[in-house]
Design a protein around this motif. Structure first.
Motif, mmCIF file in Angstrom:
data_model
loop_
_atom_site.group_PDB
_atom_site.id
_atom_site.type_symbol
_atom_site.label_atom_id
_atom_site.label_comp_id
_atom_site.label_asym_id
_atom_site.label_seq_id
_atom_site.Cartn_x
_atom_site.Cartn_y
_atom_site.Cartn_z
ATOM 1 N N PRO A 59 0.959 -1.218 -0.151
ATOM 2 C CA PRO A 59 -0.085 0.073 0.179
ATOM 3 C C PRO A 59 0.902 1.183 -0.017
ATOM 4 C CG PRO A 59 0.171 -1.041 2.307
ATOM 5 C CD PRO A 59 1.006 -1.995 1.287
ATOM 6 N N GLN A 60 0.235 2.524 -0.443
ATOM 7 C CA GLN A 60 1.166 3.739 -0.379
ATOM 8 C C GLN A 60 0.915 4.405 0.826
ATOM 9 O OE1 GLN A 60 0.136 5.571 -3.937
ATOM 10 N NE2 GLN A 60 1.077 4.000 -5.211
ATOM 11 N N PRO A 61 1.847 4.955 1.712
ATOM 12 C CA PRO A 61 2.008 5.537 3.005
ATOM 13 C C PRO A 61 1.155 7.070 2.790
ATOM 14 C CG PRO A 61 4.125 5.834 1.974
ATOM 15 C CD PRO A 61 3.194 4.754 0.965
ATOM 16 N N GLU A 62 0.569 7.301 3.785
ATOM 17 C CA GLU A 62 0.146 8.537 4.087
ATOM 18 C C GLU A 62 0.166 8.992 5.700
ATOM 19 O OE1 GLU A 62 -4.042 8.502 3.144
ATOM 20 O OE2 GLU A 62 -4.516 7.757 4.895
ATOM 21 N N PRO A 63 0.167 10.380 5.891
ATOM 22 C CA PRO A 63 0.151 10.733 7.290
ATOM 23 C C PRO A 63 -0.669 10.379 7.989
ATOM 24 C CG PRO A 63 -0.445 12.441 5.621
ATOM 25 C CD PRO A 63 -0.069 11.635 4.983
ATOM 26 N N GLU A 64 -0.644 9.897 9.478
ATOM 27 C CA GLU A 64 -1.608 9.502 10.316
ATOM 28 C C GLU A 64 -2.443 10.602 10.662
ATOM 29 O OE1 GLU A 64 -0.189 7.152 13.485
ATOM 30 O OE2 GLU A 64 1.026 5.630 12.208
ATOM 31 N N VAL A 65 -1.977 11.892 10.761
ATOM 32 C CA VAL A 65 -2.630 12.810 11.130
ATOM 33 C C VAL A 65 -2.432 14.084 10.282
ATOM 34 C CG1 VAL A 65 -2.684 12.142 13.362
ATOM 35 C CG2 VAL A 65 -0.772 13.907 12.592
ATOM 36 N N MET A 66 -3.450 15.067 10.376
ATOM 37 C CA MET A 66 -3.034 16.266 9.807
ATOM 38 C C MET A 66 -3.775 17.379 10.282
ATOM 39 S SD MET A 66 -6.072 15.932 6.674
ATOM 40 C CE MET A 66 -4.793 14.474 5.993
ATOM 41 N N GLU A 67 -3.373 18.530 10.277
ATOM 42 C CA GLU A 67 -3.988 19.781 10.785
ATOM 43 C C GLU A 67 -5.174 20.653 10.207
ATOM 44 O OE1 GLU A 67 -1.840 23.951 13.141
ATOM 45 O OE2 GLU A 67 -0.973 23.253 11.225
ATOM 46 N N ASN A 68 -5.159 20.466 8.964
ATOM 47 C CA ASN A 68 -6.162 21.121 8.115
ATOM 48 C C ASN A 68 -6.699 20.038 7.076
ATOM 49 O OD1 ASN A 68 -7.459 22.672 6.578
ATOM 50 N ND2 ASN A 68 -6.031 24.302 6.407
ATOM 51 N N ASP A 69 -7.667 19.683 7.174
ATOM 52 C CA ASP A 69 -8.459 18.472 6.238
ATOM 53 C C ASP A 69 -8.761 19.103 5.047
ATOM 54 O OD1 ASP A 69 -10.679 20.092 6.674
ATOM 55 O OD2 ASP A 69 -11.973 18.679 7.617
ATOM 56 N N THR A 70 -8.741 20.372 4.644
ATOM 57 C CA THR A 70 -8.872 20.827 3.347
ATOM 58 C C THR A 70 -7.547 20.652 2.603
ATOM 59 O OG1 THR A 70 -8.345 23.027 4.167
ATOM 60 C CG2 THR A 70 -10.469 22.548 4.142
ATOM 61 N N TYR A 71 -6.602 20.088 3.152
ATOM 62 C CA TYR A 71 -5.478 19.901 2.430
ATOM 63 C C TYR A 71 -5.337 18.236 1.872
ATOM 64 C CZ TYR A 71 -3.109 24.272 3.599
ATOM 65 O OH TYR A 71 -2.791 25.611 3.671
ATOM 66 N N LEU A 72 -6.389 17.546 2.373
ATOM 67 C CA LEU A 72 -6.819 16.146 1.855
ATOM 68 C C LEU A 72 -7.606 16.238 0.704
ATOM 69 C CD1 LEU A 72 -6.248 13.239 2.399
ATOM 70 C CD2 LEU A 72 -8.175 13.213 3.722
ATOM 71 N N PRO A 73 -7.203 15.960 -0.378
ATOM 72 C CA PRO A 73 -8.126 15.955 -1.598
ATOM 73 C C PRO A 73 -8.900 14.799 -1.605
ATOM 74 C CG PRO A 73 -5.798 15.742 -2.354
ATOM 75 C CD PRO A 73 -5.628 15.806 -0.884
ATOM 76 N N VAL A 74 -9.885 14.850 -1.909
ATOM 77 C CA VAL A 74 -10.986 13.805 -2.382
ATOM 78 C C VAL A 74 -10.481 13.238 -3.678
ATOM 79 C CG1 VAL A 74 -13.325 13.420 -3.323
ATOM 80 C CG2 VAL A 74 -12.983 14.977 -1.491
ATOM 81 N N PRO A 75 -10.200 11.955 -3.884
ATOM 82 C CA PRO A 75 -9.805 11.152 -5.055
ATOM 83 C C PRO A 75 -10.769 11.530 -6.066
ATOM 84 C CG PRO A 75 -10.016 9.576 -3.458
ATOM 85 C CD PRO A 75 -10.369 10.806 -2.840
ATOM 86 N N CYS A 76 -10.093 11.871 -7.195
ATOM 87 C CA CYS A 76 -10.855 12.648 -8.515
ATOM 88 C C CYS A 76 -10.108 12.017 -9.573
ATOM 89 C CB CYS A 76 -10.802 13.992 -8.437
ATOM 90 S SG CYS A 76 -11.702 14.990 -7.216
ATOM 91 N N VAL A 77 -11.014 11.547 -10.619
ATOM 92 C CA VAL A 77 -10.718 11.370 -12.111
ATOM 93 C C VAL A 77 -10.578 12.979 -12.715
ATOM 94 C CG1 VAL A 77 -11.591 9.092 -11.969
ATOM 95 C CG2 VAL A 77 -12.784 11.076 -12.831
ATOM 96 N N LEU A 78 -9.961 12.753 -13.938
ATOM 97 C CA LEU A 78 -9.689 13.849 -14.795
ATOM 98 C C LEU A 78 -10.648 14.110 -15.960
ATOM 99 C CD1 LEU A 78 -5.774 15.016 -13.985
ATOM 100 C CD2 LEU A 78 -8.054 15.538 -12.648
ATOM 101 N N HIS A 79 -10.916 15.176 -16.342
ATOM 102 C CA HIS A 79 -11.562 15.244 -17.815
ATOM 103 C C HIS A 79 -10.917 16.549 -18.457
ATOM 104 C CE1 HIS A 79 -14.515 13.901 -14.918
ATOM 105 N NE2 HIS A 79 -14.849 13.042 -16.063
#
Length: 333
Positions: free
Chosen positions: A181-201
């Motif tokens: 699996p790919q690592p990610e930080p366990e915690v964050m200070e600002n949830d608006t820096y966590l992007p929703v997974p998105c496909v592109l057009h």
């Protein structure tokens, strides 16, 4: 589904021919929530990352003034609220269940996480294949750009707080085994820096310089034309809204200034990470998103990635055209 920018209300280069030589193309990425894979261009999706290559971390000091949140809790809360809003017709009471409310209350009552040890694992922000993005420039032989950032604020030279980015260019044929699996930080200070997974057009459109970047006489004549015509150059005809590659930057916090590499070369815009996909005027809203929704959505249609930069700004990433090895620079506008 594709995304199509409405035709501009005026061919501004026909009205002001001197603008024709300043026209540039940009690729609007049009991210929308989805389930991208490592083989897709995406925002917030998994990266085509080699299993034998270390994942980037941020070793800078982090003040962490705000209350920390667990990354998994942010994702869970988004899922619960997203499901509830999707069941809620516009104009009716929020259709959240008692079970969902209990889950949210349980998360809220939990003890906040401890301050994480440094360095901080970086988050994947974007993955762009050249095959999908006509305006993406890349080093010779490279066909993939990967962007990651630290989910904690870093002060820039102007005293503004924004994420710290890592750019990684890659040749896809070099990747044999993908990190899982790919690592990610366990915690964050600002949830608006966590992007929703998105496909592109991706969609290529034409842009013109920001109003304040134009020569004084042309700017004066444009403003006279705006008063007479009722059109607004800055919002309807110049710089496109939303996530994009290439094109022009828009200057909203500061006056325009040259972004210059340490080598003395003027830098060029690579990537715009935007808080929203269109502004209140709706001029840049895609045709496919124009219909009034029957149900609510979270994230909202005009904020599909869940990312917010500052107070709703954009993060502009510049690179040196002389060498891809020269450090990139950021500005928040």
């Amino acid at each position: 589904m594709t995304r199509t920018t409405p035709p501009r209300p005026v061919d501004i280069a026909a009205v002001f021919p001197e603008l024709a030589s300043l026209a540039r193309t940009t690729t609007r990425l049009h991210p929308r929530p989805g389930a991208p894979t490592v083989w897709d261009s995406s925002v917030g999706g998994p990266l085509l990352w080699p299993a034998d290559e270390p994942w980037p971390v941020c070793g800078e000091d982090h003040e962490m003034y705000g209350e920390l949140e667990r990354t998994q809790d942010v994702r869970k809360r988004r899922r619960i609220l997203g499901d509830a809003w999707a069941r809620t017709p516009v104009g009716e009471q929020f259709a959240i269940t008692a079970g969902e409310e209990a889950e949210l209350e349980h998360m809220e009552a939990a003890a906040p996480p401890a301050r994480p040890e440094q360095p901080i694992t970086m988050l994947p922000i974007a993955q762009l294949y050249r095959r999908d993005v006509p305006d993406l420039v890349a080093p010779p032989g490279m066909d993939l750009l990967q962007v990651l950032w630290c989910p904690f604020d870093h002060d820039d030279d102007a005293g503004l707080s924004c994420p710290s980015l890592v750019l990684r260019w890659r040749r896809t044929s070099d990747v044999v085994d993908v990190l899982e699996p790919q690592p990610e930080p366990e915690v964050m200070e600002n949830d608006t820096y966590l992007p929703v997974p998105c496909v592109l057009h991706p969609e290529q459109v034409v842009e013109y310089p920001d109003d304040d970047s134009l020569p004084g006489d042309l700017r004066r004549r444009l403003r006279e034309w705006e008063e007479a015509s009722g059109h607004r150059y800055q919002y309807e005809l110049s710089v496109a809204n939303g996530w994009k590659v290439g094109g022009y930057a828009s200057w909203s916090i500061t006056d325009p200034y040259p972004v210059v590499c340490d080598c003395g070369t003027d830098m060029e815009l690579l990537l715009t990470i935007a808080s929203g996909e269109w502004d209140g005027s709706g001029s840049w809203r895609p045709v496919e998103d124009a219909a009034e929704p029957t149900h609510h959505s979270l994230p909202a249609a005009s904020y599909p990635t869940g990312v917010t930069i500052g107070r709703g700004y954009s993060l502009w990433t510049f690179i040196c055209p002389t060498s891809f090895d020269h450090p990139h620079q950021l500005t928040m506008q």
